[in-house]
Design an enzyme around this catalytic site. Sequence first.
Site, mmCIF file in Angstrom:
data_model
loop_
_atom_site.group_PDB
_atom_site.id
_atom_site.type_symbol
_atom_site.label_atom_id
_atom_site.label_comp_id
_atom_site.label_asym_id
_atom_site.label_seq_id
_atom_site.Cartn_x
_atom_site.Cartn_y
_atom_site.Cartn_z
ATOM 1 C CB CYS A 1 -0.962 -0.086 1.572
ATOM 2 S SG CYS A 1 -2.329 0.932 0.993
ATOM 3 C CG HIS B 1 -3.900 -3.714 2.683
ATOM 4 N ND1 HIS B 1 -2.522 -3.436 4.055
ATOM 5 C CD2 HIS B 1 -4.219 -2.677 2.540
ATOM 6 C CE1 HIS B 1 -2.549 -1.957 3.716
ATOM 7 N NE2 HIS B 1 -3.679 -1.740 3.331
ATOM 8 C CD GLU C 1 -1.303 -6.618 4.809
ATOM 9 O OE1 GLU C 1 -1.745 -5.056 5.155
ATOM 10 O OE2 GLU C 1 -0.972 -7.308 3.396
#
Length: 514
Positions: A358, A484, A486
Site C-alpha cells: 500500500c 493488502h 497479508e
Amino acid sequence: MLLEKKGLSIAMLKLDPYLNVDPGTMSPYQHGEVYVTDDGAETDLDLGHYYRYTNSPLTRASNATSGQIYHQVIKRERRGDYLGKTVQVIPHITDEIKLRILQCAKQKENIDVVLVEIGGTVGDIESLPFLEAIRQFQYEHRGNCLNIHLTYVPFLKAAKEVKTKPSQHSVQVLREIGLFPDIILCRCENNLDLDVKEKISLFCNVPLQAVIEETDVEFSIYEVPLRLHEQKLDQMICERLNLPNSSIELKDWEAIIEKIRHPKGTIKVGIVGKYVQHHDAYKSVFEALYHAAIHAGYQLEIVPIEADKVSEDPSLPHALQDCDGYLVPGGFGERGWMGKILTAKYCRENNIPYFGICLGMQVMAVEFARHVLNIEDANSTEIEPMTKNPIISLLSEQKNVQDLGGTMRLGAHECQLQLDSKAFEAYQKPVILERHRHRYEFNNAYREKAEEKGLRLTGTLAGEDLCEIAEIQNHRWMIGVQFHPEFLSKPTQPHPLFLKFVEAMIQMHKEKTA
C-alpha cells in the site's frame, strides 16, 4: 477450526462494546490494525485471527460495534419505525444485537454453529447490553446455546501461588446478569494443578472436565488448537449442542509445529513503519511473514525499525540493522515518510529484497522517480498536496469525500497480471483477487517514463488502468502492491507474494553468509 475439522459449517461474530461505528478511524496505538473483508467492511483485527484458523465466511455481518448498534436503532427512531414508543436499551438495543447474531448465521446456507465473541471484560458498563442480549437469546433458543467464559488465572511469582479469585468473581458477576458458564477457559502461564481446577469447578459451578487450560505455548500460537483438542474441548461442545461428534485429524497443524521446532536456519526482516513498537498495528503482516517462513522451514526474526529514525548515510546501514530484506507496510500521514524513502533507495541500490504494501508501494514509486527519473521534487499529494510532480495522487472518486470513515477504496478487487512478471511467477494465474484499503494511486502520467527506466507496472485493476503491482527490473526482488495481501495468508496456505519475498531473503542470507 476444530469444529470445522468435524465437518461442521461455522460462522463467527465479534461484538465490540466501543461506540466507534468501526475501527477505520481509530489509531493503531489504540486498536491495532484494521482488518478488511472482501465486501469492504473495516473490522476488528480479531477477524484476522478467525481467518487464519478457519474457512468461516467473513463479511460486514461478522463484526458489530455498540456504535453500529445504536446508530441503527436511532435511525429507525428518526424514521418513526417505533411508532412513538419510548426507545430503550431493553428491548430495542438488545433486539438489534440479537438480530446481528441471526444475520451472521445467514451469511451462507446451512451454517451449523455461530461463535459469538463479546469484547471487553465482564462487569464493564458498555458490555452489559451485549450480555443481556445473550441472556435473552439463550432463553429464546433453549438447548441450542452454550456459554464459554474466558478467564485469567494469574500466577503470583512472589508467593508462588495460583489465584482463582478473579475467575470466581467474574463468574459471580455473570450469574447476577443471568448467565451461567458451561465451560471455563483458563488463560494461564503454566499448567494448573488438579486442586486448582477442582476449586474453579466447585466455585464456578462447572464440571471438572469443563475447566480447560489455555497455557502459554512454547513455540507458536498455532499450537493452541492442538492443546485444546487434547483436552477434548471440541468433543464437549458437540456433546452439549447435540452435534455430530466425529474424530478429527490435525496432521497439517502438527506438521506446522514440527517445522517451527526444527528450522533450517534464521532469516532477518526489517519492518520499517510508524507503529512498529505496537505489534498489533501490523498483526496480519507479521503473521503472513511467519507463515511464509514456516513453509520454507526457516525461523524468522522480525526487526522493528521506526521509520522516522532512519536518516541519511553514513548512519543508514546501521539504522537498518543489516537485515536480509525489508518490508514497508501500509499507513497514513507524513511521519516517517523520508525514512521509508531512504529504505527503498537502500534496497534498490544494494539489490536487497524489498516488499512495499500500500503506502510501501507508493514509497517505492516516489523514490524511483526522485533518484532514477531525476524528478527531485517527486512526491505524493498525501504528503505534499501542492507538489508539482504528483507521482502518487488522490483517487478520482476520493476528491469530494468529506468523511474519513468507510470512504476509501475498500474490499476485494480483481487485478490483471502481466505474464512475464515476478507477480505472475508467484501467483501462477493471470487474474487475482485482493483486498484494498487506500485513497491514493500511482499517477499514470509518469508511467511511460518510469517503465522506460525499469519500474514496470505488472498488475493493473481489472477493467481499468490503475496500478496494482509495481516491480523494479533487474533487481533480486523489489515489488510494491497497492492492496493488502497479508489479509489472505494462513499458516496452512501462505500468501504467494510473501512466499517469494521470503525465498528471496533466504537466498540473500545464503550469499551473505557463504
